[in-house]
Enzyme design. Sequence first.
Site, PDB file in Angstrom:
ATOM      1  NE  ARG A  43      35.902 -43.575  65.326  1.00  0.00           N
ATOM      2  CZ  ARG A  43      36.226 -44.847  65.353  1.00  0.00           C
ATOM      3  NH1 ARG A  43      35.578 -45.698  64.559  1.00  0.00           N
ATOM      4  NH2 ARG A  43      37.174 -45.291  66.149  1.00  0.00           N
ATOM      5  CG  ASP A 152      37.443 -53.662  55.016  1.00  0.00           C
ATOM      6  OD1 ASP A 152      38.030 -54.266  55.935  1.00  0.00           O
ATOM      7  OD2 ASP A 152      36.748 -52.645  55.217  1.00  0.00           O
TER       8      ASP A 152
END
Length: 303
Positions: A43, A152
């Site tokens: 990632r 978020d």
Amino acid sequence: MIVPEQDSEPQLSLATLDALHQVSYREAGLILLPEKVRMVQSRLRYRLKETGIDTFESYLALVRTDAGARERRMMISALTTNVSHFFREPHHFDILADEVLPKVKARLKAGGRFRIWSAGCSNGQEAFSIVMHLLDKDPSLLDADFRILATDIDPKVIAFARSATYPDRMTDNVPETLRKRFMQPTQLKGQPAHKMADACRNLVRFKELNLMNTWPMRQTFDAVFCRNVVIYFDAPTQDALWPRFHNVLAPDGRLFLGHSERVSAPETVGFSVTGPTTYTKTRSQPINSLNLKAIQGETHGTS
């Protein structure tokens, strides 16, 4: 003799992973275990390419600095999994409509407010599921002081949620009757998609928020959805969050968690279990020194 090609991609050592774990834990409560080294390496390789950095050691040096504050946000974004869909764990929406909504209707008729927080809202499906489900049960909410705050840590998913436009494959779980009432057919990158109707969009406010930081909200919520978020945190970090959620809930407010998440010793922070991964605020919690630190966001240990 054929010599095998050397892997030219940067490699993440366990020592550097541990150091990145320290950064991610302080920044967002994320746990990077040794067994996740390949996942983290995969990632973050994209972030190395984006920043023009050649090694994970150099990347670590960047995110440790004040100048690396923006990149720390991008790192957390890359490491968090934003998996969600419409009407996930539907029993929570039924509890909200059947048990919470009836209790606030008298207040709404008298000019009061009805507030819900979707914490860890990902791409916005949870918040819009709440809107569609409640409006289907009580259309008069369109004329009431009813709003949802959806937050978020990831700025990319917040931007996506604000667009309120979903590829058709992401709307499979939306009942056809609700899709026709609350969504409009459109195109997204040349593919069939659906956009939330303005009536729904106007009820939701999307904001970027790190749960480890100070919460700016000054008024309480009738319900908080924080589902499939705290599974990424260790026990001390979770335990520091429960009194903070208790503090922002109105009397008899509900806290909804994900199917594999639990409040440890809920009675000690003023909750009772009233449904599947559903907690009700049952009493005011005296704010002792430990809880005060937790509420202020100061209780967050380092590993």
